[in-house]
Design a protein around this motif. Structure first.
Motif, PDB file in Angstrom:
ATOM      1  N   UNK A  86      43.684  48.600 -60.875  1.00 20.87           N
ATOM      2  CA  UNK A  86      43.951  49.173 -58.927  1.00 20.87           C
ATOM      3  C   UNK A  86      44.174  50.184 -59.417  1.00 20.87           C
ATOM      4  N   UNK A  87      44.266  51.485 -60.254  1.00 19.16           N
ATOM      5  CA  UNK A  87      45.287  52.005 -59.971  1.00 19.16           C
ATOM      6  C   UNK A  87      43.689  53.697 -58.700  1.00 19.16           C
ATOM      7  N   UNK A  88      45.153  54.090 -58.400  1.00 18.07           N
ATOM      8  CA  UNK A  88      44.042  55.324 -57.251  1.00 18.07           C
ATOM      9  C   UNK A  88      44.270  56.261 -57.154  1.00 18.07           C
ATOM     10  N   UNK A  89      44.849  57.123 -58.332  1.00 18.00           N
ATOM     11  CA  UNK A  89      44.818  57.721 -58.779  1.00 18.00           C
ATOM     12  C   UNK A  89      45.178  58.200 -60.205  1.00 18.00           C
ATOM     13  N   UNK A  90      44.837  59.530 -59.986  1.00 15.18           N
ATOM     14  CA  UNK A  90      44.692  59.677 -61.887  1.00 15.18           C
ATOM     15  C   UNK A  90      44.654  61.401 -62.386  1.00 15.18           C
TER      16      UNK A  90
END
Length: 311
Positions: free
Chosen positions: A228-232
């Motif tokens: 559930x990570x939004x930004x990379x």
């Protein structure tokens, strides 16, 4: 594959202009006066002149400038840290106010010598910034705190706008690149943040040029999304000294653009990808719709409190 960094010439696209102007010198003077550390300086970030001269942004590094870990990619000093400085949160908050920041990034050295990994000081720094700068969004970038989730709760109770924790590299290279931290523990930490605060955007970063394959990078993207990570963010690894890991190769800007497109197509809300990109690079532009909405609600609450005082 070439392993000696001296035999790999730095490409033109990695050369940066030094912009030591009045703004840069003023910020450097402020950091010294407030006895503060920045990851911009300690980690020898290649973007320090752009950020300090043009964007007037900086990433504050709290809990001292000596790390208890010795990751083979990092330029921050390793050793026995100093005592905790409980005056640091207020000094950081004052600096944010003087600089007029709209978005502040707070990171720290790993403090495995502390039971809570420094979470209490971290949380107080967030609260201090918010007291003095209610309109400023706050991003935090802590260590994994060795998987101590009580410490994570302490940290998240300060309600940061963005939670950032870097996996740094692909699964296969983690043991070679990082010290103490593990790939799975970092992923679990990011996932646990969403369980504690579902509306808080999460973010993570990897370096390339350490010998990873494209398939492994894509696998890392999938792993982050599965947690559930939004930004990379994706950037080029650059060897701080001969004592650090060698650079296996430099990626071309076109390759970074391709990786960005893959990340966005896979479902990340935002992706920064480029040779000079670092975890905090253009962090002010990465405040997505969710965190902006949270800030609007927070500011509305502040305004309502002020009106109640008047009447």
């Amino acid at each position: 594959m070439v392993r000696n960094y001296q035999h790999i010439r730095k490409p033109e696209w990695l050369k940066t202009d030094l912009k030591t102007n009045k703004s840069y010198n003023g910020l450097k003077k402020l950091m010294r006066e407030k006895q503060l550390n920045t990851v911009c300086e300690e980690a020898r970030c290649p973007n320090i002149h752009e950020c300090w001269s043009e964007r007037q942004t900086a990433t504050f590094m709290i809990l001292g400038n000596v790390c208890t870990r010795g990751c083979r990619f990092c330029a921050v000093a390793t050793g026995r840290p100093s005592e905790l400085d409980w005056g640091e949160p207020e000094r950081v908050a004052e600096s944010v106010e003087i600089m007029g920041l709209k978005h502040a990034v707070i990171t720290a050295v790993a403090r495995d010598d502390l039971n809570d990994g420094g979470a209490a000081v971290f949380a107080e720094t967030v609260r201090a910034i918010r007291r003095k700068n209610p309109g400023c969004t706050i991003e935090i970038l802590p260590s994994d705190m060795k998987g101590d989730y009580e410490s994570l709760y302490t940290l998240m109770n300060s309600e940061p706008d963005i939670f950032n924790h870097n996996i740094e590299t692909v699964r296969r290279l983690t043991r070679k690149v990082r010290s103490v931290a593990t790939y799975e523990r970092s992923l679990k930490l990011l996932e646990r943040v969403k369980e504690i605060a579902p509306n808080t955007p999460t973010k993570s970063s990897i370096m390339v040029g350490l010998g990873e394959t494209k398939d492994e990078i894509v696998e890392a993207m999938d792993d982050l999304l599965a947690h559930n990570v939004d930004i990379m963010t994706i950037g080029q690894y650059m060897q701080p000294s001969k004592n650090h890991l060698n650079i296996e190769r430099y990626y071309h800007p076109d390759e970074f653009e391709e990786l960005k497109q893959i990340a966005l197509e896979k479902g990340f809300r935002h992706c920064e990808s480029g040779p000079l990109v670092r975890s905090s690079y253009h962090a002010d532009e990465q405040v997505n719709a969710a965190s902006k909405q949270n800030r609007i609600k927070y500011m509305k609450g502040i305004e309502e409190q002020e009106q109640e005082k008047v009447f």
